[in-house]
Design a protein around this motif. Structure first.
Motif, PDB file in Angstrom:
ATOM      1  N   VAL A   7      39.664  42.345  48.458  1.00  0.00           N
ATOM      2  CA  VAL A   7      40.621  42.246  47.578  1.00  0.00           C
ATOM      3  C   VAL A   7      41.655  41.299  48.008  1.00  0.00           C
ATOM      4  O   VAL A   7      42.601  41.456  49.050  1.00  0.00           O
ATOM      5  N   GLU A   8      41.808  40.229  47.535  1.00  0.00           N
ATOM      6  CA  GLU A   8      43.001  38.949  47.661  1.00  0.00           C
ATOM      7  C   GLU A   8      43.965  38.917  46.783  1.00  0.00           C
ATOM      8  O   GLU A   8      43.563  39.115  45.487  1.00  0.00           O
ATOM      9  N   THR A   9      45.295  38.767  47.146  1.00  0.00           N
ATOM     10  CA  THR A   9      46.412  38.584  46.225  1.00  0.00           C
ATOM     11  C   THR A   9      46.565  37.125  46.081  1.00  0.00           C
ATOM     12  O   THR A   9      46.715  36.149  46.896  1.00  0.00           O
ATOM     13  N   SER A  10      46.488  36.814  44.831  1.00  0.00           N
ATOM     14  CA  SER A  10      46.525  35.257  44.207  1.00  0.00           C
ATOM     15  C   SER A  10      48.154  35.128  44.060  1.00  0.00           C
ATOM     16  O   SER A  10      48.347  35.539  42.727  1.00  0.00           O
ATOM     17  N   LEU A 167      32.217  35.589  48.120  1.00  0.00           N
ATOM     18  CA  LEU A 167      32.514  36.991  47.574  1.00  0.00           C
ATOM     19  C   LEU A 167      34.153  37.456  47.916  1.00  0.00           C
ATOM     20  O   LEU A 167      34.418  37.830  49.128  1.00  0.00           O
ATOM     21  N   ALA A 168      34.783  37.644  46.787  1.00  0.00           N
ATOM     22  CA  ALA A 168      36.051  38.095  46.967  1.00  0.00           C
ATOM     23  C   ALA A 168      36.701  38.374  45.357  1.00  0.00           C
ATOM     24  O   ALA A 168      36.278  37.925  44.553  1.00  0.00           O
ATOM     25  N   MET A 169      37.416  39.524  45.421  1.00  0.00           N
ATOM     26  CA  MET A 169      38.193  39.764  44.230  1.00  0.00           C
ATOM     27  C   MET A 169      39.626  39.166  44.406  1.00  0.00           C
ATOM     28  O   MET A 169      40.311  39.410  45.312  1.00  0.00           O
ATOM     29  N   HIS A 170      39.811  38.818  43.230  1.00  0.00           N
ATOM     30  CA  HIS A 170      41.478  38.135  43.042  1.00  0.00           C
ATOM     31  C   HIS A 170      42.391  38.796  42.059  1.00  0.00           C
ATOM     32  O   HIS A 170      41.824  39.067  40.964  1.00  0.00           O
ATOM     33  N   ILE A 171      43.378  39.258  42.533  1.00  0.00           N
ATOM     34  CA  ILE A 171      44.515  39.882  41.625  1.00  0.00           C
ATOM     35  C   ILE A 171      45.726  39.211  42.050  1.00  0.00           C
ATOM     36  O   ILE A 171      45.909  38.600  42.924  1.00  0.00           O
ATOM     37  N   ASP A 172      46.775  39.242  40.883  1.00  0.00           N
ATOM     38  CA  ASP A 172      48.088  38.458  41.036  1.00  0.00           C
ATOM     39  C   ASP A 172      48.956  39.729  42.126  1.00  0.00           C
ATOM     40  O   ASP A 172      48.666  40.779  42.310  1.00  0.00           O
ATOM     41  N   THR A 173      50.048  38.865  42.175  1.00  0.00           N
ATOM     42  CA  THR A 173      51.329  39.745  43.044  1.00  0.00           C
ATOM     43  C   THR A 173      51.701  41.155  42.267  1.00  0.00           C
ATOM     44  O   THR A 173      51.863  42.025  43.068  1.00  0.00           O
ATOM     45  N   ASP A 174      51.766  41.059  41.039  1.00  0.00           N
ATOM     46  CA  ASP A 174      52.184  42.293  40.361  1.00  0.00           C
ATOM     47  C   ASP A 174      51.109  43.420  40.804  1.00  0.00           C
ATOM     48  O   ASP A 174      51.540  44.536  41.112  1.00  0.00           O
ATOM     49  N   GLU A 175      49.957  43.040  40.471  1.00  0.00           N
ATOM     50  CA  GLU A 175      48.683  43.991  40.564  1.00  0.00           C
ATOM     51  C   GLU A 175      48.986  44.415  42.228  1.00  0.00           C
ATOM     52  O   GLU A 175      48.689  45.691  42.370  1.00  0.00           O
TER      53      GLU A 175
END
Length: 191
Positions: A7-10, A167-175
């Motif tokens: 899980v990576e923060t974008s 392979l990676a999941m991207h979520i934003d900084t709020d999430e």
């Protein structure tokens, strides 16, 4: 195969066309690679721009390279609300009818009539990853993410399949902040 995904923060960033890049930084300008990102061929650039909304300006927003066919600004909902821009939650590239802003660089500025979005949470994976996990392109899944005191399950996660991905999941900084997500956190994909 495991159903685990990094899980990576974008953080907030922009993608620009060559034309917009030259308006902001000068004729013939080329992006300067600062560091490679987890997705093959994608990189953070040394160049930064200001994103101007009706209420406020976000200074020093990173450009990601390489240049793209369309200019796109990706913000968190908090960012968008703070600058007064109505940014819909969309998959990357789906900018028709999205938010408007002004981008300012050292040599010029560009008024975008659309292009500001909040990126829909998503998982990048190869066709081999998808086959091993029994998933398909555009399938919507959930991802269970452990955290210290803020465990959560992200719903509405779009699977994006291409052999150009890693392979990676991207979520934003709020999430990421809502889940107190630490670096190198692994989530479990739930169908």
């Amino acid at each position: 195969m495991s159903m685990e995904v990094l899980v990576e923060t974008s953080a907030r960033h922009v993608h620009v066309t060559q034309e917009v890049l030259e308006t902001l930084f000068g004729k013939g300008y080329e992006l300067t690679k600062k560091k490679d990102l987890s997705q093959p061929g994608q990189y953070a650039c040394a160049e930064r721009v200001d994103i101007v909304g009706p209420k406020k300006t976000l200074s020093g927003v990173s450009i990601l390279g390489p240049v793209r066919p369309e200019t796109q600004v990706e913000l968190s909902l908090t960012d968008a609300r703070s600058i007064g821009v109505a940014a819909p939650i969309r998959e990357s590239g789906d900018i028709a009818g999205s938010g408007a802003c002004k981008m300012v660089g050292p040599c010029g500025e560009v008024e975008l009539s659309e292009g500001v979005i909040v990126a829909k949470r998503h998982i990048h994976m190869t066709t081999a990853d998808a086959a091993a996990m029994g998933l398909t392109d555009k399938q919507v899944v959930s991802v269970k993410v452990p955290s210290n005191g803020r465990n959560l399950i992200f719903g509405d996660v779009v699977v994006r399949v291409s052999d150009k991905y890693a392979l990676a999941m991207h979520i934003d900084t709020d999430e990421s902040n809502a889940g107190a997500i630490a670096p190198n956190t692994m989530g479990e994909i739930i169908k």
